[in-house]
Design a protein around this motif. Structure first.
Motif, PDB file in Angstrom:
ATOM      1  N   VAL A   1      -5.946   5.097   2.738  1.00 30.81           N
ATOM      2  CA  VAL A   1      -6.175   6.416   2.145  1.00 30.81           C
ATOM      3  C   VAL A   1      -7.500   6.506   1.396  1.00 30.81           C
ATOM      4  CG1 VAL A   1      -5.221   8.161   0.595  1.00 30.81           C
ATOM      5  CG2 VAL A   1      -3.676   6.760   1.975  1.00 30.81           C
ATOM      6  N   THR A   2      -7.786   5.523   0.525  1.00 29.97           N
ATOM      7  CA  THR A   2      -8.995   5.638  -0.296  1.00 29.97           C
ATOM      8  C   THR A   2     -10.188   4.891   0.282  1.00 29.97           C
ATOM      9  OG1 THR A   2      -8.439   3.725  -1.697  1.00 29.97           O
ATOM     10  CG2 THR A   2      -7.542   5.856  -2.347  1.00 29.97           C
ATOM     11  N   GLY A   3      -9.975   4.074   1.308  1.00 31.16           N
ATOM     12  CA  GLY A   3     -11.091   3.436   1.992  1.00 31.16           C
ATOM     13  C   GLY A   3     -11.669   2.221   1.303  1.00 31.16           C
ATOM     14  N   THR A   4     -10.914   1.588   0.416  1.00 33.12           N
ATOM     15  CA  THR A   4     -11.394   0.387  -0.273  1.00 33.12           C
ATOM     16  C   THR A   4     -10.625  -0.833   0.225  1.00 33.12           C
ATOM     17  OG1 THR A   4      -9.855   0.801  -2.094  1.00 33.12           O
ATOM     18  CG2 THR A   4     -12.095   1.642  -2.335  1.00 33.12           C
ATOM     19  N   ALA A   5     -11.294  -1.977   0.177  1.00 32.22           N
ATOM     20  CA  ALA A   5     -10.707  -3.196   0.728  1.00 32.22           C
ATOM     21  C   ALA A   5      -9.488  -3.655  -0.051  1.00 32.22           C
ATOM     22  CB  ALA A   5     -11.748  -4.308   0.771  1.00 32.22           C
ATOM     23  N   LEU A   6      -9.542  -3.532  -1.383  1.00 29.20           N
ATOM     24  CA  LEU A   6      -8.459  -3.994  -2.239  1.00 29.20           C
ATOM     25  C   LEU A   6      -8.283  -3.005  -3.384  1.00 29.20           C
ATOM     26  CD1 LEU A   6      -9.308  -7.808  -2.459  1.00 29.20           C
ATOM     27  CD2 LEU A   6      -7.425  -6.781  -1.180  1.00 29.20           C
TER      28      LEU A   6
ATOM     29  N   ALA B   1       3.021  -6.403   3.829  1.00 31.57           N
ATOM     30  CA  ALA B   1       3.431  -7.806   3.862  1.00 31.57           C
ATOM     31  C   ALA B   1       3.131  -8.464   5.205  1.00 31.57           C
ATOM     32  CB  ALA B   1       4.921  -7.917   3.557  1.00 31.57           C
ATOM     33  N   LEU B   2       3.268  -7.712   6.312  1.00 33.95           N
ATOM     34  CA  LEU B   2       3.173  -8.314   7.644  1.00 33.95           C
ATOM     35  C   LEU B   2       1.860  -8.034   8.370  1.00 33.95           C
ATOM     36  CD1 LEU B   2       6.774  -7.598   9.017  1.00 33.95           C
ATOM     37  CD2 LEU B   2       5.945  -9.588   7.749  1.00 33.95           C
ATOM     38  N   VAL B   3       1.226  -6.906   8.088  1.00 34.30           N
ATOM     39  CA  VAL B   3       0.052  -6.504   8.854  1.00 34.30           C
ATOM     40  C   VAL B   3      -1.177  -6.320   7.961  1.00 34.30           C
ATOM     41  CG1 VAL B   3      -0.937  -4.730  10.353  1.00 34.30           C
ATOM     42  CG2 VAL B   3       1.456  -5.423  10.650  1.00 34.30           C
TER      43      VAL B   3
ATOM     44  N   ALA C   1      -6.353 -11.565   5.589  1.00 32.48           N
ATOM     45  CA  ALA C   1      -6.619 -11.464   7.025  1.00 32.48           C
ATOM     46  C   ALA C   1      -5.804 -10.329   7.631  1.00 32.48           C
ATOM     47  CB  ALA C   1      -6.289 -12.789   7.718  1.00 32.48           C
ATOM     48  N   PRO C   2      -6.181  -9.087   7.341  1.00 32.15           N
ATOM     49  CA  PRO C   2      -5.417  -7.959   7.891  1.00 32.15           C
ATOM     50  C   PRO C   2      -5.447  -7.945   9.411  1.00 32.15           C
ATOM     51  CG  PRO C   2      -7.495  -7.217   6.929  1.00 32.15           C
ATOM     52  CD  PRO C   2      -7.322  -8.646   6.524  1.00 32.15           C
ATOM     53  N   ARG C   3      -4.300  -7.646  10.000  1.00 34.16           N
ATOM     54  CA  ARG C   3      -4.154  -7.605  11.460  1.00 34.16           C
ATOM     55  C   ARG C   3      -4.333  -6.159  11.926  1.00 34.16           C
ATOM     56  NH1 ARG C   3       1.261  -8.694  12.064  1.00 34.16           N
ATOM     57  NH2 ARG C   3       0.938  -8.741  14.318  1.00 34.16           N
ATOM     58  N   CYS C   4      -5.543  -5.675  11.813  1.00 33.58           N
ATOM     59  CA  CYS C   4      -5.793  -4.261  12.089  1.00 33.58           C
ATOM     60  C   CYS C   4      -5.386  -3.818  13.497  1.00 33.58           C
ATOM     61  CB  CYS C   4      -7.258  -3.938  11.827  1.00 33.58           C
ATOM     62  SG  CYS C   4      -7.723  -4.108  10.075  1.00 33.58           S
ATOM     63  N   PRO C   5      -5.589  -4.633  14.548  1.00 37.31           N
ATOM     64  CA  PRO C   5      -5.160  -4.176  15.875  1.00 37.31           C
ATOM     65  C   PRO C   5      -3.657  -3.912  15.968  1.00 37.31           C
ATOM     66  CG  PRO C   5      -6.714  -5.987  16.077  1.00 37.31           C
ATOM     67  CD  PRO C   5      -6.369  -5.894  14.625  1.00 37.31           C
TER      68      PRO C   5
END
Length: 292
Positions: free
Chosen positions: A150-155, A191-193, A198-202
């Protein structure tokens, strides 16, 4: 900011297909089972919580059963989950539920917050997950998903802000049951994606509308996030003392308890703190035990 309805359907559909089968999420679970799980899951991974939660539910399937046990038994059965004061708080909450609420976990947030050791997050989570209320539930995983999508920030910010709570509330579906499912679905997605490192964006159901990805996945600009130290800390010292008392059949001599840590000053400070917190009870003759 993506419109809330553009996020609801893909996240809820992903959750329906990908959610973990956890016992405190099953339809037949009781509000007490949800409450215990929420307290145990604070700063503790699911894989560590599961066996302890199952043991607690076998021993104390209702608040009244736990209230009838001693606080020391609650600490003993807490095992190695860490932060054992949570066990004392759960015991105190069970006593309040038995004595003030007829043995039934209250269903509204305001009353839940009056229970010992139950703060805003836990009250909202129990109201949502046990009673299907439209409550704003914001944990670390939720904050991270909202920050990116939503806000476009990494963390997110280092600590929860009012703006984050307001954002989470604005994203809730209007329907009570759907809002409760949305809360847990966003938690599961984090929690999972949408993990921290290491976000699993795909694999993300909203990757095509995630503000962070659309901005080019900019790096985190805030202070570096450091994991909590363990070796040599007061937490480690306290943990060794409590574990020794858990493993003992009865009171433990002070000489034996102090032998678990080499630094005399730190050791004595930690023992004093354990006594002050009610986790350790001193007895005559320089002996100690879990609270009775």
């Amino acid at each position: 900011m993506p419109a809330p309805e553009l996020l609801h359907t893909p996240v809820l559909e992903w959750y329906a297909a990908s959610r973990r089968d956890l016992p405190w999420r099953r339809p037949q679970r009781s509000p007490w089972e949800v409450l215990v799980s929420e307290v145990m899951l604070q700063q503790t991974p699911v894989v560590r919580v599961l066996p302890v939660w199952e043991r607690w539910m076998t021993l104390w399937p209702t608040p009244s059963r736990l209230a009838d046990a001693s606080p020391g038994e609650a600490v003993r059965e807490w095992g190695r989950l860490g932060y054992p004061r949570r066990a004392l708080r759960l015991h105190a909450a069970a006593v309040a539920i038995r004595d003030l609420h007829g043995g039934r976990v209250p269903g509204d947030e305001a009353t839940l917050r009056t229970l010992p050791g139950i703060g805003e997050y836990t009250a909202a989570a129990v109201a949502a997950f046990a009673f299907g209320a439209r409550a704003t539930v914001v944990d670390t995983n939720v904050r991270r998903v909202h920050a990116r999508a939503v806000t476009g920030t990494a963390l997110p910010a280092p600590s929860l802000t009012r703006a984050e709570v307001d954002l989470a509330t604005s994203l809730l579906p209007e329907d009570d049951a759907e809002a409760a499912t949305w809360n847990v679905a966003v938690m599961e997605l984090g929690a999972l994606v949408c993990t921290a490192r290491a976000p699993r964006c795909p694999a993300c159901p909203v990757a095509d509308r995630c503000a962070w990805r659309l901005a080019g996945s900019p790096a985190h600009e805030g202070p570096p996030r450091r994991g909590q130290a363990w070796e040599g800390t007061d937490r480690q010292c306290r943990g060794r003392m409590v574990q020794l008392l858990r493993d003992a059949d009865g009171p433990v001599a002070g000489t034996r308890l102090r032998a678990v840590w080499p630094d005399e000053g730190q050791r004595d400070r930690c023992l004093d703190a354990l006594v002050a917190d009610g986790l350790v009870e001193p007895l005559a003759g320089d002996r100690f035990r879990l609270p009775a």
